[in-house]
Enzyme design. Structure first.
Site, PDB file in Angstrom:
ATOM      1  CB  CYS A   8      34.089  79.484  99.505  1.00 12.43           C
ATOM      2  SG  CYS A   8      34.781  78.101 100.391  1.00 12.43           S
ATOM      3  CB  CYS A  83      32.490  80.740  95.413  1.00 12.36           C
ATOM      4  SG  CYS A  83      31.483  80.605  96.897  1.00 12.36           S
ATOM      5  CB  CYS A  91      28.192  90.805  99.750  1.00 15.63           C
ATOM      6  SG  CYS A  91      29.892  90.297  99.430  1.00 15.63           S
TER       7      CYS A  91
END
Length: 143
Positions: A8, A83, A91
């Protein structure tokens, strides 16, 4: 043994909860790790207290940058972003995109900072914990 990295932004709440659940409930099958794209200086005190009250070992939990794992010899079987910020930041650069899972879980720290009542704080954390725990159970049952 499969390795799972939970990511996160601050690595002070959601990813710490997920890492702790894996390492305390599923340690025979999985090894959990956590990291942040912009890690905090420490685990949120209310999150840490909640996990300790559940008698979870959090001694190896601390906020760290996800780049630690990009440069590591540890091979991640799954990377779970918890999140939207981490999903968008990580990513695009994380290797093996087929192993990335995204869970959109509301940041409990924002809500924790808006209330002074301790009982309300623990309700917020409990809701977040239950959401993460359910997602982990679904992931493991699908494994």
């Amino acid at each position: 043994m499969k390795n799972i990295l939970f990511v996160c932004t601050g690595n002070s709440a959601r990813s710490i909860i997920a890492e702790t659940i894996i390492n305390n409930k599923y340690q025979s099958q999985f090894k959990g790790y956590s990291a942040g794209s912009k890690p905090s200086e420490k685990i949120n005190n209310y999150i840490k207290d909640y996990l300790l009250k559940k008698q979870y070992d959090v001694s190896n939990c601390y906020p760290k940058n996800f780049t630690t794992f990009l440069d590591s010899d540890i091979i991640m079987d799954y990377v779970v972003t918890v999140c939207n910020n981490a999903n968008e930041e990580i990513c695009p650069i994380w290797p093996k995109k087929n192993k990335i899972i995204h869970w959109d879980i509301k940041d409990p720290v924002i809500s924790l900072n808006k209330t002074a009542k301790l009982n309300d704080k623990y309700k917020i954390i409990e809701k977040t914990y239950n959401a993460i725990n359910q997602k982990i159970e679904n992931l493991i049952n699908g494994y």
